[in-house]
Design a protein around this motif. Structure first.
Motif, mmCIF file in Angstrom:
data_model
loop_
_atom_site.group_PDB
_atom_site.id
_atom_site.type_symbol
_atom_site.label_atom_id
_atom_site.label_comp_id
_atom_site.label_asym_id
_atom_site.label_seq_id
_atom_site.Cartn_x
_atom_site.Cartn_y
_atom_site.Cartn_z
ATOM 1 N N SER A 137 0.684 -1.177 -0.212
ATOM 2 C CA SER A 137 -0.292 -0.368 0.249
ATOM 3 C C SER A 137 0.895 1.450 0.065
ATOM 4 O O SER A 137 2.040 1.342 0.610
ATOM 5 C CB SER A 137 -0.981 0.206 1.274
ATOM 6 O OG SER A 137 -1.903 -1.337 1.056
ATOM 7 N N ALA A 138 0.422 2.012 -0.543
ATOM 8 C CA ALA A 138 1.449 3.764 -0.531
ATOM 9 C C ALA A 138 0.928 4.066 0.330
ATOM 10 O O ALA A 138 0.174 4.231 1.297
ATOM 11 C CB ALA A 138 0.742 3.759 -1.778
ATOM 12 N N ASP A 139 1.997 4.939 1.166
ATOM 13 C CA ASP A 139 2.401 6.200 1.732
ATOM 14 C C ASP A 139 0.663 7.203 1.698
ATOM 15 O O ASP A 139 0.502 7.719 0.030
ATOM 16 C CB ASP A 139 3.191 6.537 2.447
ATOM 17 C CG ASP A 139 4.412 5.405 2.770
ATOM 18 O OD1 ASP A 139 3.417 5.284 3.954
ATOM 19 O OD2 ASP A 139 5.360 5.719 2.395
ATOM 20 N N ASP A 140 0.188 7.682 2.213
ATOM 21 C CA ASP A 140 -0.759 9.223 2.194
ATOM 22 C C ASP A 140 0.193 10.222 1.962
ATOM 23 O O ASP A 140 1.628 10.345 2.790
ATOM 24 C CB ASP A 140 -1.710 9.273 3.409
ATOM 25 C CG ASP A 140 -2.817 8.587 4.016
ATOM 26 O OD1 ASP A 140 -2.582 7.850 2.282
ATOM 27 O OD2 ASP A 140 -2.869 8.213 4.399
ATOM 28 N N LEU A 141 -0.535 10.997 0.836
ATOM 29 C CA LEU A 141 0.893 12.663 0.638
ATOM 30 C C LEU A 141 0.070 13.265 1.664
ATOM 31 O O LEU A 141 -1.269 13.903 1.324
ATOM 32 C CB LEU A 141 0.823 12.722 -0.819
ATOM 33 C CG LEU A 141 1.041 14.188 -1.357
ATOM 34 C CD1 LEU A 141 1.916 14.233 -1.410
ATOM 35 C CD2 LEU A 141 0.752 13.994 -2.318
ATOM 36 N N VAL A 142 0.488 13.708 2.625
ATOM 37 C CA VAL A 142 0.401 14.785 2.945
ATOM 38 C C VAL A 142 0.440 16.122 3.095
ATOM 39 O O VAL A 142 1.874 16.561 3.103
ATOM 40 C CB VAL A 142 0.697 14.408 4.941
ATOM 41 C CG1 VAL A 142 0.596 15.478 6.445
ATOM 42 C CG2 VAL A 142 0.225 13.140 4.966
ATOM 43 N N ILE A 143 0.016 16.875 3.190
ATOM 44 C CA ILE A 143 -0.350 18.506 2.436
ATOM 45 C C ILE A 143 0.007 19.409 3.648
ATOM 46 O O ILE A 143 -0.756 19.225 4.549
ATOM 47 C CB ILE A 143 -1.144 18.852 1.481
ATOM 48 C CG1 ILE A 143 -0.668 17.736 0.000
ATOM 49 C CG2 ILE A 143 -0.381 20.704 0.875
ATOM 50 C CD1 ILE A 143 -0.831 18.201 -1.084
ATOM 51 N N PRO A 144 0.873 20.378 4.092
ATOM 52 C CA PRO A 144 0.527 21.451 5.350
ATOM 53 C C PRO A 144 0.001 22.616 4.631
ATOM 54 O O PRO A 144 0.028 22.927 3.887
ATOM 55 C CB PRO A 144 2.162 21.638 5.718
ATOM 56 C CG PRO A 144 3.254 21.084 4.626
ATOM 57 C CD PRO A 144 2.332 19.925 3.658
ATOM 58 N N VAL A 145 -1.309 23.331 5.649
ATOM 59 C CA VAL A 145 -1.551 24.342 4.924
ATOM 60 C C VAL A 145 -1.800 25.204 6.604
ATOM 61 O O VAL A 145 -2.099 24.657 7.649
ATOM 62 C CB VAL A 145 -3.344 24.016 4.970
ATOM 63 C CG1 VAL A 145 -2.728 22.872 3.377
ATOM 64 C CG2 VAL A 145 -3.850 23.235 6.050
ATOM 65 N N PRO A 146 -2.379 26.356 6.380
ATOM 66 C CA PRO A 146 -2.325 27.029 7.545
ATOM 67 C C PRO A 146 -3.434 26.610 8.167
ATOM 68 O O PRO A 146 -4.357 26.253 7.847
ATOM 69 C CB PRO A 146 -1.700 28.596 7.141
ATOM 70 C CG PRO A 146 -2.068 28.062 5.558
ATOM 71 C CD PRO A 146 -1.814 26.908 4.722
ATOM 72 N N GLU A 147 -3.009 26.994 9.239
ATOM 73 C CA GLU A 147 -4.619 27.190 10.373
ATOM 74 C C GLU A 147 -5.690 28.185 9.890
ATOM 75 O O GLU A 147 -5.578 29.661 9.672
ATOM 76 C CB GLU A 147 -4.365 27.854 12.073
ATOM 77 C CG GLU A 147 -3.581 27.236 12.661
ATOM 78 C CD GLU A 147 -3.776 27.159 13.931
ATOM 79 O OE1 GLU A 147 -4.207 27.108 14.614
ATOM 80 O OE2 GLU A 147 -2.055 27.250 14.391
ATOM 81 N N GLY A 148 -6.793 28.107 9.461
ATOM 82 C CA GLY A 148 -7.783 28.867 8.608
ATOM 83 C C GLY A 148 -8.281 28.608 7.569
ATOM 84 O O GLY A 148 -8.783 29.412 7.135
ATOM 85 N N THR A 149 -8.250 27.662 7.588
ATOM 86 C CA THR A 149 -7.922 26.938 5.939
ATOM 87 C C THR A 149 -9.580 26.510 5.699
ATOM 88 O O THR A 149 -9.636 25.162 6.184
ATOM 89 C CB THR A 149 -6.995 26.671 5.245
ATOM 90 O OG1 THR A 149 -5.617 26.832 5.264
ATOM 91 C CG2 THR A 149 -6.803 25.429 3.571
#
Length: 434
Positions: A81-93
């Protein structure tokens, strides 16, 4: 650069393909099917990063694709199984589907995660299709396609208190005095081009975040000036400090400025003015400010009806620091009385309804005159085709049975298809047989 709106495309990983294989060992005749399943693809996940305060990272990187799952292997081994792609976003998005306008999620807490595109499951190997009538099936599924979604990201500054008012009303100066923020301050309109944030700490241990929002002008809710593109940041504030220039050095009437700004806030969102608001009379160290303040209070009292609550007016001077202590204390008191949970949260466009079988919604049939072929389209039938292993005849026969079960054969006949006509699904063509 401050970026608070951006569009991105995300694609979750496809599931790995199942395998057609058979057990072949010495002294084990008729070993049977042994094809393993494919692995799950990777989800696309947004995760709140407290260190980010803008969507600038998405300005030049707008396409995100997670990895696909691994294919199944011999000896009934499942693919990786592939790893999830985790993308950082700022608070309040706030994350919205750009096509449907549906709000997918609102990311407001540190570390909060949201799956914005779900991965496809792995295709089944031929070990799952063995039966008494077909003990050695040459049938396997391709992996399920991962979701592909266009997204609209919108950042709304997370601040407890919002400073609003006409340009040059003294918002940036006040922010620089009561916090450690260092906004640009100058004697011309629209000095502030982006929201500025600062933290206020009281002696009693209380603290709160203040946002200096770019100056509004009359007509801002209709796109005039800079205010329209930053009005969204007022939505999350729990207390509004409405700054009004009492000096009158520009020949403006303070009360007219106050009414104009409230009008723009109301036109943008009528619920904003229901939040606690303190009218801050600024630049009280300049001549004529006291006289203008008296006139302002009189007009404010005359315009308010008996059932309207007259907002409190606090005179201050950011230069001499007069009235700042009282302003900070009363603002903190209002925050204690208000509750962040009272703010309206984005409402999902998802609706619940009773399922009713409707085969016509699973596929569409049209005739392409240029290629002289019947074209079958639709999310469900296209997904089934993508998961069909076209390299094996038994898999294609299974797909033919699925089409018949969906009623596609009858629909083609009713549409006028004749024996020998060409039928296309995606990039695959076959001959229609009655």
């Amino acid at each position: 650069m401050f970026v608070d709106q951006v569009k991105v495309d995300v694609k979750a990983g496809n599931g790995g393909n199942g395998m057609v294989a058979f057990r072949r060992e010495k002294y084990v005749p008729n070993g049977g099917p042994a094809g393993g399943d494919g692995g799950r693809g990777g989800n696309v996940v947004f995760k709140v990063d407290s260190g980010m305060n803008t969507l600038m990272d998405f300005r030049y990187h707008r396409k995100f694709k997670a990895k696909n799952g691994g294919g199944g292997a011999n000896k009934s081994m499942t693919g990786r199984s592939a790893d999830d792609l985790v993308i950082p976003v700022p608070e309040g998005t706030t994350v919205t589907n750009a096509e449907t306008g549906q709000v997918i999620g609102d990311l407001t807490k540190p570390g909060q995660e949201l799956i914005v595109a779900k991965a496809g499951r792995g295709g089944r190997g031929n070990i799952h299709f063995a039966s008494p009538t077909n003990p050695a099936p040459e049938i396997a599924e391709n992996g399920e396609p991962g979701e592909e979604v266009p997204l609209q990201l919108e950042l709304k500054v997370l601040a407890d208190v919002g400073l609003v008012g006409f340009p040059s009303a003294g918002k940036s100066t006040l922010l620089s005095v009561i916090t450690s923020a260092k906004p640009k301050i100058a004697g011309y309109h629209f000095t502030t081009l982006v929201p500025n944030l600062g933290m206020v700490r009281l002696d009693d241990g209380r603290d709160f975040a203040v946002a200096d929002l770019p100056g509004l002008v009359e007509g801002a809710s209709n796109g005039v000036g800079l205010g329209f593109q930053f009005l969204r940041h007022v939505e999350r504030t729990r207390v509004i400090l409405h700054l009004v220039d009492m000096s009158g050095v520009e020949g403006r009437d303070p009360y007219e400025d106050f009414v104009a700004i409230n009008k723009e806030l109301t036109q943008y969102d009528p619920k904003i003015l229901k939040r606690p608001q303190i009218v801050v009379a600024t630049k009280m160290d300049l001549p004529d400010s006291q006289e203008n303040l008296v006139d302002f209070k009189q007009k404010l009292a005359e315009s308010s009806s008996d059932h309207d609550q007259i907002p409190e007016v606090l005179p201050i001077s950011s230069v001499t620091h007069t009235g700042l202590t009282e302003l900070i204390r009363k603002t903190a008191d209002l925050l204690d009385q208000s509750n962040a949970a009272d703010l309206d949260q984005p409402v999902s466009a998802t609706k619940e309804y009773d399922y009713k079988a409707d085969q016509s919604s699973d596929f569409n049939i049209s005739y392409d005159k240029e290629s002289e072929s019947w074209v079958i389209s639709g999310d469900k039938i296209e997904k089934l085709f993508k998961m069909t292993d076209t390299a094996h005849d038994q898999s294609m026969l299974r797909f033919a049975r699925q089409m018949h079960g969906m009623g596609i054969d009858d629909a083609l006949r009713k549409a006028g298809a004749k024996d020998g006509d060409t039928v296309s699904i995606l990039d695959f063509s076959f001959t229609y047989v009655e």
